[in-house]
Design a protein around this motif. Structure first.
Motif, PDB file in Angstrom:
ATOM      1  N   ILE A   1       0.820  -1.205   0.000  1.00 16.00           N
ATOM      2  CA  ILE A   1       0.000   0.000   0.000  1.00 16.00           C
ATOM      3  C   ILE A   1       0.856   1.258   0.000  1.00 16.00           C
TER       4      ILE A   1
ATOM      5  N   ARG B   1      -3.968  -0.359  -6.449  1.00 16.94           N
ATOM      6  CA  ARG B   1      -3.552  -0.885  -5.146  1.00 16.94           C
ATOM      7  C   ARG B   1      -4.768  -1.173  -4.272  1.00 16.94           C
ATOM      8  N   LEU B   2      -5.692  -0.221  -4.220  1.00 18.09           N
ATOM      9  CA  LEU B   2      -6.868  -0.433  -3.388  1.00 18.09           C
ATOM     10  C   LEU B   2      -7.732  -1.563  -3.933  1.00 18.09           C
TER      11      LEU B   2
ATOM     12  N   LEU C   1      -6.220  -4.876  -2.904  1.00 20.29           N
ATOM     13  CA  LEU C   1      -6.490  -5.191  -1.495  1.00 20.29           C
ATOM     14  C   LEU C   1      -7.922  -5.663  -1.306  1.00 20.29           C
TER      15      LEU C   1
ATOM     16  N   ALA D   1      -5.883   0.523   4.629  1.00 17.34           N
ATOM     17  CA  ALA D   1      -5.692   0.761   3.197  1.00 17.34           C
ATOM     18  C   ALA D   1      -6.531   1.943   2.735  1.00 17.34           C
TER      19      ALA D   1
END
Length: 365
Positions: A49, A59-60, A63, A77
């Motif tokens: 992150i 990235r989010l 996750l 996050a």
């Protein structure tokens, strides 16, 4: 090899599908998946992150799509990435917009699997909804993320990561100065003077560099005695104790507490070092003796008594420590604890009676 840089191959990915194909194999290769001993997985997520160069939306999305929520708090996050996500102002589908749009924008992320994108959207709405119901602000989770990131990079002696965390406002004093304590423990694990499992190619001097970096970043120097000294003592890291002394730690301010910490953790080398540097074996009403008794280890108690601890002066505290001791890192079964406690009580009674230490009697003797 365990490394916070596990995510580097992911930086070549352009889509969520690309990330999905490499995610689990990379984590497994580096021994940082959810099934491994904590905090390996959380360290992997923090590094991904905070340091990965992928766009925030990817990235989010990774996750939310691939992360294990039971092993990592997704609110961290969101705290780190959601501000950038909301600037994108991606619209929600008309079918759900009325229910979720007040919590922020959607994610501009696509996948060949429509179920996966629906799952990501639902999970994003759920995490944001949790924040709303908790009444916590995004800024709170952003600060919590960078504090956790700082602790992670200290664990791996990652100098560039420390610099990044400090630039982002991480607080080295968070969680009782845990980042400082981590660095002060260095490579030692349970008193073994070899590189620890976290970073097999690191040495104490790598962690010492991190300590200096934290000080340069504004950490109060008096924390070296109050926090770093007992942290190093707890893992029997005498080399780190020498380093702290050489770099301004006011040893006299923290050595008595550190002596008790060393006794409680069976850190014989650190115990001897602290005594040589003036620690008081009688400090705080024979607290060092009580700490040794808590280990239920007769050798540690004998060492403390040989150093001058007074069982008659601290007897009540020592007996109470024996009755309540729970060193579960050494003994995991309650029946074993009862036997060890009884043996320690008998040991203390013989010392009082005979005036010298001898090994505790075994069961039935």
């Amino acid at each position: 090899m365990i490394t916070p840089h596990w995510y580097l191959p992911l930086e070549r990915c352009a889509t969520l599908d690309d990330l999905r194909a490499q995610w689990s194999p990379l984590l497994e290769r580096h021994g940082m998946g959810p099934s491994y001993e904590p905090p390996r997985y959380s360290d992997a997520m923090l590094a991904f992150i905070g340091a990965c160069r992928l766009p925030a939306r990817l990235r989010l999305a990774a996750l939310l799509a691939l992360g294990a929520a039971f092993d990592f708090d997704l609110r961290l996050a969101l705290g780190a990435l959601d501000e950038e996500i909301m600037l994108d102002e991606a619209p929600w589908p008309d079918s759900v917009a009325a229910a979720v749009r007040d919590n922020g924008s959607a994610l501009r992320v696509e996948s060949t699997d429509p179920w996966l994108t629906a799952f990501v959207a639902g999970r994003l709405a759920g995490v944001r909804g949790t924040l709303s119901h908790d009444g916590t602000r995004l800024e709170t989770w952003r600060a919590a993320f960078w504090d956790a990131f700082l602790q992670m990079v200290c664990r791996h002696a990652w100098s560039e990561g420390v610099a990044l965390a400090l630039r982002q406002g991480a607080d080295a004093a968070a969680d009782g100065h845990e980042a400082l304590a981590i660095a002060a423990r260095g490579t030692h694990v349970h008193g073994i003077d070899t590189p620890g499992e976290w970073a097999p190619q690191l040495a104490n001097h790598d962690f010492q560099r991190i300590l200096l970096q934290l000080l340069d970043g504004g950490l109060a120097a008096d924390r070296l005695a109050a926090v770093a000294l007992p942290a190093a003592a707890s893992v029997d890291n005498s080399d780190m104790l020498e380093f702290l002394l050489a770099h301004g730690a006011q040893v006299e301010a923290g050595r008595d507490h550190a002596l008790a910490v060393a006794a409680r953790n069976l850190a014989f080398g650190a115990f001897a070092w602290l005594l040589e540097h003036g620690a008081d074996i009688h400090a705080d009403g024979e607290a060092v003796l009580a700490a040794a008794v808590e280990t239920l280890d007769d050798t540690m108690v004998e060492t403390v008594l040989a150093a001058g601890a007074d069982l008659r002066a601290g007897g009540a505290r020592a007996y109470r420590a024996a009755q309540e001791a729970e060193p579960y890192d050494l003994y995991s079964v309650e029946a074993d604890l009862r036997e060890k406690r009884a043996g320690m009580l008998a040991f203390l009674q013989r010392i009082e009676r005979d005036g010298h230490a001898s090994a505790p009697a075994g069961p039935g003797t």
